[in-house]
Design a protein around this motif. Sequence first.
Motif, PDB file in Angstrom:
ATOM      1  N   GLY A  44      11.257 -18.293 -18.404  1.00 36.49           N
ATOM      2  CA  GLY A  44      11.389 -17.014 -17.719  1.00 36.49           C
ATOM      3  C   GLY A  44      12.819 -16.518 -17.778  1.00 36.49           C
ATOM      4  O   GLY A  44      13.672 -17.072 -18.472  1.00 36.49           O
ATOM      5  N   GLY A  45      13.079 -15.427 -17.054  1.00 37.68           N
ATOM      6  CA  GLY A  45      14.434 -14.904 -16.996  1.00 37.68           C
ATOM      7  C   GLY A  45      14.794 -13.930 -18.093  1.00 37.68           C
ATOM      8  O   GLY A  45      15.933 -13.471 -18.159  1.00 37.68           O
ATOM      9  N   THR A  46      13.839 -13.595 -18.979  1.00 39.97           N
ATOM     10  CA  THR A  46      14.107 -12.626 -20.037  1.00 39.97           C
ATOM     11  C   THR A  46      14.033 -11.209 -19.471  1.00 39.97           C
ATOM     12  O   THR A  46      13.077 -10.860 -18.775  1.00 39.97           O
ATOM     13  N   THR A  47      15.030 -10.400 -19.763  1.00 36.21           N
ATOM     14  CA  THR A  47      15.015  -9.000 -19.329  1.00 36.21           C
ATOM     15  C   THR A  47      14.206  -8.177 -20.322  1.00 36.21           C
ATOM     16  O   THR A  47      14.514  -8.152 -21.511  1.00 36.21           O
ATOM     17  N   VAL A  48      13.155  -7.524 -19.837  1.00 34.95           N
ATOM     18  CA  VAL A  48      12.250  -6.752 -20.690  1.00 34.95           C
ATOM     19  C   VAL A  48      12.195  -5.315 -20.182  1.00 34.95           C
ATOM     20  O   VAL A  48      12.044  -5.077 -18.977  1.00 34.95           O
ATOM     21  N   VAL A  49      12.334  -4.365 -21.098  1.00 39.56           N
ATOM     22  CA  VAL A  49      12.186  -2.945 -20.771  1.00 39.56           C
ATOM     23  C   VAL A  49      10.806  -2.500 -21.243  1.00 39.56           C
ATOM     24  O   VAL A  49      10.484  -2.584 -22.430  1.00 39.56           O
TER      25      VAL A  49
END
Length: 676
Positions: free
Chosen positions: A160-165
């Motif tokens: 986890g922890g991935t920044t997704v737009v």
Amino acid sequence: MKKIVKRIVTIISLFFLVFCANSFASKSKFNPVLNIVPSTTSVSLPAQGSATVNYTITNNANSVVNALTITPGYNMPASLLTASVSSNGCTGTLNRGSSCNFQVTLQGTGSSGSTTLMPKLCLFGGSLCSVPTAPNRTAVNVSDIPVITGLSPTTGSTAGGTTVVITAKDLLNVTSVTFAGSSATIVSSTSTTVTVTTPAHAAGLVDVVVTNQYGSGTSANAFTYGPPPTITTLSPPTGSTAGGTSVTINGTNFSDATSVTFGGTAATMGTNTATAVTATTSAHAAGTVDVTVTTPYGTATLSNSYTYLPSSLGAQCWGGNFQGQLGDGSTTSTNKPTTAVSVVTSGITTITGSFDYTCAVVNTGAKCWGYNGLGELGDGTNTNSLTPVDVYGLTSGVIDITAGGQGQTCALLSGGNMKCWGFNTVGQLGNGTTTNSNVPVSVVGLSSNVIAITEGDFYTCALLNTGTIQCWGANESGQLGNGTTTNSLAPVTVSGLSGVIAISGGSAHVCALLNTGAVKCWGLNTSGQLGNGTTTTSTTPVDVSGLSSGVSAVTAGDFHTCALMNTGGEKCWGNNFHGQLGNGTTAINSSVPIDVSGLSSGVRSIVNGNGSSCALLTSGVMKCWGYNAYGQLGVGTNNNTNTPTSIITTGLLGPILAIFNHNQPGVSNCVIYGSP
């Protein structure tokens, strides 16, 4: 003529009944002759989304019907919806009792609201028309349900922890975002984008769902989770500021690596596997930098792991020199840096030594100097040398070199194999014998996969790219770590260890740094050098108290150990007879880590030796403390010191790039220096 007119009137009347029967069935005494039936009487769609409704027409008249025209959005507000006939099977003749089908597609225009769908069917250019009866009209509800149009990135770490737009239509009032049903953390949201941080999830494709007050929008199989990379070691850990050094980065989950950087500067990627990626460095200023590997599933960084060395550099040593181990062509000891190691004027990357000899890697070849009575220099003779000589057969391909405390030396080669030479009384050369050798011999079973080596008194250990350790030689104190005290002429596996990224050996104890930042030690513990709060020797690894995380390097001296913390501070434990723990006391041992005075931050690298310790600071200053009978601390005297003391710099030939301490019972220190 009257018959013809009468027939025309009859036909017109029949068509009038066919097309108007449905519209006025409630008022007519006749049953409908044209049934218009939708596939659903209610439909919902997002304000900028679409939906379809299928229709079936059945001709119940006594005659054929043809030349139908369809107005799909009859009486619907254009500001809310547009309608089109997306499929039409009613273009031909419809015989009595037969049916046909057509489809209407609705497209939202961005507004929300409600209306009724009732397509109008006409004949003769619109002069005869019909719409479905009330029970067959479709209620349409248009709401601001999100419609996902894209994600960036579409991959991320299982941790986890991935920044997704997420880009989408109708994102007003977003209440939640989920990945495979697990809630993501919403960072920000606009009418067209929502930025989230992904939750942890097992590897694989997952659905992404965005929900607002009107409903949920789903993008199926839109995001791929994968295991993040980890870096364990580099080989070699140094190279020229000019770049062009081929470096093998060992670790896990590298199969899909997309980039490698050294100090933030992109390297040229070569081959890569799941556990190793090769990269060629770009030019960079001198100094120690972070190395970062990026994959679609995350980024791994090994801090302060690679040192750029100027192309013009050399080495200086000081301390005891009774066998010429300082390499300056004399046997005169010195208590501060003075002259350079003879012959070695460039290309030196690492130095090691023991009580009375020294070895180095120079231009990927191995050189040694000093005492050679047991074949320690590896040049095929037993003749001492006051200046560096080539190790037989190792003029290239050498990555690292290390010397043990009692006359054995080993080299790590570029193929992941290793060779050893010198004293072999208990099998410390690892070739299955106890015969000394003045030329390098191969270690049994280690023809590949070795990424780091260390030695102590009469034993040797190797770190493999699997994150495990193998040791051989003397084992009277359990320093081989296999749960016994039986010597071994060939490598045995240290019990219960995985995820190891660095190792360091003392006189009869070994410590390992794990990829979690924890430290484990085993072997002799009479002075508390294992750091577990006891003085009980252990034949298997034990946890160091208080160091379950946060450690970036570990170094073992003869009977003490030190750790470099991620904060840049240093801690030491074990024997303190000479003040080598650096806490301002003498002869008070510690079985748990304690802070080194004045070094709570700013430390770049650390080394331990025979009753002494040294640290190189990020400022370029070198400080040493502990045993100093031979002037090995480099402070200009032969007096011990129990706190870190700066070395004398007036004799240094250039800025210090790396520091090295001769292993127990060594009494010398060395540095690699750069151009002034």
